[in-house]
Scaffold this active site. Sequence first.
Site, PDB file in Angstrom:
ATOM      1  N   TYR A 144       1.009  -1.655  15.407  1.00 30.09           N
ATOM      2  CA  TYR A 144      -0.415  -1.596  15.051  1.00 30.09           C
ATOM      3  C   TYR A 144      -1.261  -2.447  16.003  1.00 30.09           C
ATOM      4  CZ  TYR A 144      -4.610  -1.809  12.096  1.00 30.09           C
ATOM      5  OH  TYR A 144      -5.894  -1.726  11.608  1.00 30.09           O
ATOM      6  N   ARG A 185      -2.527  -3.544   0.608  1.00 31.84           N
ATOM      7  CA  ARG A 185      -3.229  -4.715   1.145  1.00 31.84           C
ATOM      8  C   ARG A 185      -3.593  -5.653   0.003  1.00 31.84           C
ATOM      9  NH1 ARG A 185      -7.107  -1.646   5.385  1.00 31.84           N
ATOM     10  NH2 ARG A 185      -6.714   0.059   3.943  1.00 31.84           N
ATOM     11  N   ASN A 189      -3.811  -4.866  -4.035  1.00 29.43           N
ATOM     12  CA  ASN A 189      -2.619  -5.322  -4.771  1.00 29.43           C
ATOM     13  C   ASN A 189      -3.005  -6.235  -5.922  1.00 29.43           C
ATOM     14  OD1 ASN A 189      -0.777  -3.963  -3.240  1.00 29.43           O
ATOM     15  ND2 ASN A 189       0.289  -5.769  -2.476  1.00 29.43           N
ATOM     16  N   PHE A 190      -3.802  -7.270  -5.640  1.00 34.09           N
ATOM     17  CA  PHE A 190      -4.133  -8.256  -6.672  1.00 34.09           C
ATOM     18  C   PHE A 190      -4.898  -7.603  -7.830  1.00 34.09           C
ATOM     19  CE2 PHE A 190      -4.028 -12.422  -3.925  1.00 34.09           C
ATOM     20  CZ  PHE A 190      -2.678 -12.194  -3.681  1.00 34.09           C
ATOM     21  N   GLY A 206       0.520 -19.055   0.295  1.00 33.14           N
ATOM     22  CA  GLY A 206      -0.835 -18.593  -0.023  1.00 33.14           C
ATOM     23  C   GLY A 206      -1.911 -19.435   0.640  1.00 33.14           C
ATOM     24  N   ARG A 210      -8.026 -15.327   5.050  1.00 31.44           N
ATOM     25  CA  ARG A 210      -8.616 -14.081   5.528  1.00 31.44           C
ATOM     26  C   ARG A 210     -10.104 -14.109   5.174  1.00 31.44           C
ATOM     27  NH1 ARG A 210      -4.223 -13.945   7.324  1.00 31.44           N
ATOM     28  NH2 ARG A 210      -2.739 -12.219   7.478  1.00 31.44           N
ATOM     29  N   PRO A 272      -0.459 -13.479  10.206  1.00 31.98           N
ATOM     30  CA  PRO A 272      -1.377 -14.464  10.804  1.00 31.98           C
ATOM     31  C   PRO A 272      -1.741 -15.577   9.813  1.00 31.98           C
ATOM     32  CG  PRO A 272      -2.062 -12.245  11.349  1.00 31.98           C
ATOM     33  CD  PRO A 272      -0.976 -12.101  10.328  1.00 31.98           C
TER      34      PRO A 272
HETATM   35  P1  NAD Z   1      -7.017   4.339   5.709  1.00 29.03           P
HETATM   36  O1  NAD Z   1      -5.542   4.326   5.824  1.00 29.03           O
HETATM   37  O2  NAD Z   1      -7.630   4.465   4.351  1.00 29.03           O
HETATM   38  O3  NAD Z   1      -7.661   5.460   6.629  1.00 29.03           O
HETATM   39  C1  NAD Z   1      -7.056   5.959   7.790  1.00 29.03           C
HETATM   40  C2  NAD Z   1      -7.263   7.462   7.802  1.00 29.03           C
HETATM   41  O4  NAD Z   1      -6.705   7.985   9.011  1.00 29.03           O
HETATM   42  C3  NAD Z   1      -6.566   8.171   6.644  1.00 29.03           C
HETATM   43  O5  NAD Z   1      -7.434   9.122   6.069  1.00 29.03           O
HETATM   44  C4  NAD Z   1      -5.358   8.817   7.312  1.00 29.03           C
HETATM   45  O6  NAD Z   1      -4.893   9.955   6.614  1.00 29.03           O
HETATM   46  C5  NAD Z   1      -5.906   9.119   8.692  1.00 29.03           C
HETATM   47  N1  NAD Z   1      -4.871   9.234   9.716  1.00 29.03           N
HETATM   48  C6  NAD Z   1      -3.836   8.392   9.966  1.00 29.03           C
HETATM   49  N2  NAD Z   1      -3.114   8.829  10.998  1.00 29.03           N
HETATM   50  C7  NAD Z   1      -3.695   9.970  11.436  1.00 29.03           C
HETATM   51  C8  NAD Z   1      -3.407  10.895  12.462  1.00 29.03           C
HETATM   52  N3  NAD Z   1      -2.339  10.726  13.280  1.00 29.03           N
HETATM   53  N4  NAD Z   1      -4.212  11.975  12.619  1.00 29.03           N
HETATM   54  C9  NAD Z   1      -5.271  12.163  11.804  1.00 29.03           C
HETATM   55  N5  NAD Z   1      -5.596  11.331  10.808  1.00 29.03           N
HETATM   56  C10 NAD Z   1      -4.815  10.241  10.623  1.00 29.03           C
HETATM   57  O7  NAD Z   1      -7.521   3.000   6.411  1.00 29.03           O
HETATM   58  P2  NAD Z   1      -8.978   2.366   6.547  1.00 29.03           P
HETATM   59  O8  NAD Z   1      -8.911   1.023   5.940  1.00 29.03           O
HETATM   60  O9  NAD Z   1     -10.020   3.318   6.121  1.00 29.03           O
HETATM   61  O10 NAD Z   1      -9.052   2.159   8.122  1.00 29.03           O
HETATM   62  C11 NAD Z   1      -9.763   3.033   8.983  1.00 29.03           C
HETATM   63  C12 NAD Z   1      -9.746   2.508  10.393  1.00 29.03           C
HETATM   64  O11 NAD Z   1     -10.304   1.199  10.454  1.00 29.03           O
HETATM   65  C13 NAD Z   1      -8.338   2.399  10.986  1.00 29.03           C
HETATM   66  O12 NAD Z   1      -8.378   2.777  12.336  1.00 29.03           O
HETATM   67  C14 NAD Z   1      -8.026   0.916  10.879  1.00 29.03           C
HETATM   68  O13 NAD Z   1      -7.118   0.509  11.871  1.00 29.03           O
HETATM   69  C15 NAD Z   1      -9.403   0.308  11.069  1.00 29.03           C
HETATM   70  N6  NAD Z   1      -9.474  -1.020  10.449  1.00 29.03           N
HETATM   71  C16 NAD Z   1      -9.520  -1.155   9.096  1.00 29.03           C
HETATM   72  C17 NAD Z   1      -9.559  -2.419   8.519  1.00 29.03           C
HETATM   73  C18 NAD Z   1      -9.622  -2.626   7.035  1.00 29.03           C
HETATM   74  O14 NAD Z   1      -9.575  -3.774   6.576  1.00 29.03           O
HETATM   75  N7  NAD Z   1      -9.756  -1.602   6.219  1.00 29.03           N
HETATM   76  C19 NAD Z   1      -9.540  -3.559   9.345  1.00 29.03           C
HETATM   77  C20 NAD Z   1      -9.454  -3.376  10.725  1.00 29.03           C
HETATM   78  C21 NAD Z   1      -9.441  -2.105  11.266  1.00 29.03           C
HETATM   79  N1  UDP Z   2      -0.674 -10.721   0.821  1.00 27.85           N
HETATM   80  C1  UDP Z   2      -0.240 -11.340  -0.337  1.00 27.85           C
HETATM   81  N2  UDP Z   2       0.125 -10.559  -1.391  1.00 27.85           N
HETATM   82  C2  UDP Z   2       0.053  -9.205  -1.367  1.00 27.85           C
HETATM   83  C3  UDP Z   2      -0.412  -8.569  -0.176  1.00 27.85           C
HETATM   84  C4  UDP Z   2      -0.761  -9.369   0.901  1.00 27.85           C
HETATM   85  O1  UDP Z   2      -0.155 -12.579  -0.430  1.00 27.85           O
HETATM   86  O2  UDP Z   2       0.392  -8.569  -2.377  1.00 27.85           O
HETATM   87  C5  UDP Z   2      -1.102 -11.575   1.934  1.00 27.85           C
HETATM   88  C6  UDP Z   2      -0.497 -11.195   3.286  1.00 27.85           C
HETATM   89  O3  UDP Z   2       0.737 -11.852   3.483  1.00 27.85           O
HETATM   90  C7  UDP Z   2      -1.563 -11.685   4.246  1.00 27.85           C
HETATM   91  C8  UDP Z   2      -2.878 -11.526   3.460  1.00 27.85           C
HETATM   92  O4  UDP Z   2      -2.493 -11.421   2.094  1.00 27.85           O
HETATM   93  O5  UDP Z   2      -1.388 -13.068   4.525  1.00 27.85           O
HETATM   94  C9  UDP Z   2      -3.649 -10.282   3.859  1.00 27.85           C
HETATM   95  O6  UDP Z   2      -2.760  -9.190   3.833  1.00 27.85           O
HETATM   96  P1  UDP Z   2      -3.224  -7.684   4.042  1.00 27.85           P
HETATM   97  O7  UDP Z   2      -1.998  -6.848   4.048  1.00 27.85           O
HETATM   98  O8  UDP Z   2      -4.297  -7.362   3.074  1.00 27.85           O
HETATM   99  O9  UDP Z   2      -3.944  -7.674   5.467  1.00 27.85           O
HETATM  100  P2  UDP Z   2      -3.582  -8.293   6.902  1.00 27.85           P
HETATM  101  O10 UDP Z   2      -2.365  -9.167   6.798  1.00 27.85           O
HETATM  102  O11 UDP Z   2      -3.358  -7.105   7.750  1.00 27.85           O
HETATM  103  O12 UDP Z   2      -4.775  -9.083   7.243  1.00 27.85           O
END
Ligand code: NAD
Ligand code: UDP
Length: 322
Positions: A144, A185, A189-190, A206, A210, A272
């Site tokens: 990722y 995430r 989850n919580f 914990g 974030r 992280p």
């Molecule tokens: P999400 O998983 O809900 O949405 C991702 C979407 O992409 C889904 O609808 C999935 O079906 C589609 N998808 C995945 N692989 C695909 C493929 N190969 N072809 C076509 N469609 C595909 O996630 P989200 O939280 O809505 O995230 C959207 C974007 O934002 C992602 O690129 C993610 O990396 C980025 N992003 C999200 C967060 C966050 O906290 N939500 C943080 C940083 C970056």
């Molecule tokens: N985390 C947690 N319990 C959970 C899911 C995640 O303590 O049930 C923690 C995880 O280890 C991380 C933080 O929460 O430190 C954020 O995790 P998340 O998967 O939401 O996002 P990311 O790590 O990609 O920022």
Amino acid sequence: MARILITGGAGFIGSHLVEYLLRQDHEILCLDNYFTGSKANLLHLRDHPRLEMIRHDVVNPIMLEVDQVYHLACPASPVHYQYNPVKTIKTNVLGTLNMLGLAKRVKARILLASTSEVYGDPQVHPQPEWYWGNVNPIGIRSCYDEGKRVAETLMMDYHRQNGVDTRIARIFNTFGPRMALNDGRVISNFIVQALTGQDITIYGEGQQTRSFSYVSDLVEGLTRLMNRDGVFDPVNLGNPGEYTIIELAEKVLELINTPSAIIHRELPLDDPGRRRPDITRARELLDWQPTVPLEAGLKETIPYFAARLKQENIPVAASLNF
Ligand code: NAD
Ligand code: UDP
């Protein structure tokens, strides 16, 4: 009115973006392979005359005529992006390459949904865009975070070499309604654990932090970045409010009356230790900053999950405290 392609438009963030841009009178092509997204996220817009849904996987090229591309397609939760890591890399690299090829051919402006994960386990805090990050290239998160780093490289090279009009948004942890019940995430989850009376799983001590942005703030930031001329360097979009994961659990427990207890699970590899955006650039270039504090966002998100559980006939063992 513009013709706008949104890849990953059936996902959590994508579906809110589709809704927002339809309200601005644009014509939307929503492209998704429904890996983590679902048609249910856009069911209420199914008959909208300016929305077209396309089932397609971005690892394969596609020919479409559009003015703008929001490239969001990629699973975002560690649970989902680690399910098939090779596919995650293909999605980030081939998917971004294909969308850049499309943007180049039709002279569309293209925005990449990049991530704060490009900073890895950061040694600079808070994280400004000039920081190159501290990423493990061979770890379980690399599909990722390294995938997104290559995607950013592709964006910059298509811009420098081919003059493609690119935008890079580095999105920090975002939450809100339409996250999937099994998203995995931390916020979903919580909330789901508290609502169903299961124990709240804190990974590690914990003490890791974030910064959580509510989805409406993020969508506003994404559209401002897309429509601002000449911003080719990455821009952080996130909420500078920083919480330990313990503090987040306590906040959720303040808002939900639940028998759930807090338990600890092993910290995943390469998790992280801290994360918080420096949003000076977004403030200066986009006149953007978040407006929704964590608690207000949680109060929107908790009832959504309660309704989703009801839809799935999953018993709710808690009541809301607000
Ligand atoms: P999400 O998983 O809900 O949405 C991702 C979407 O992409 C889904 O609808 C999935 O079906 C589609 N998808 C995945 N692989 C695909 C493929 N190969 N072809 C076509 N469609 C595909 O996630 P989200 O939280 O809505 O995230 C959207 C974007 O934002 C992602 O690129 C993610 O990396 C980025 N992003 C999200 C967060 C966050 O906290 N939500 C943080 C940083 C970056
Ligand atoms: N985390 C947690 N319990 C959970 C899911 C995640 O303590 O049930 C923690 C995880 O280890 C991380 C933080 O929460 O430190 C954020 O995790 P998340 O998967 O939401 O996002 P990311 O790590 O990609 O920022």
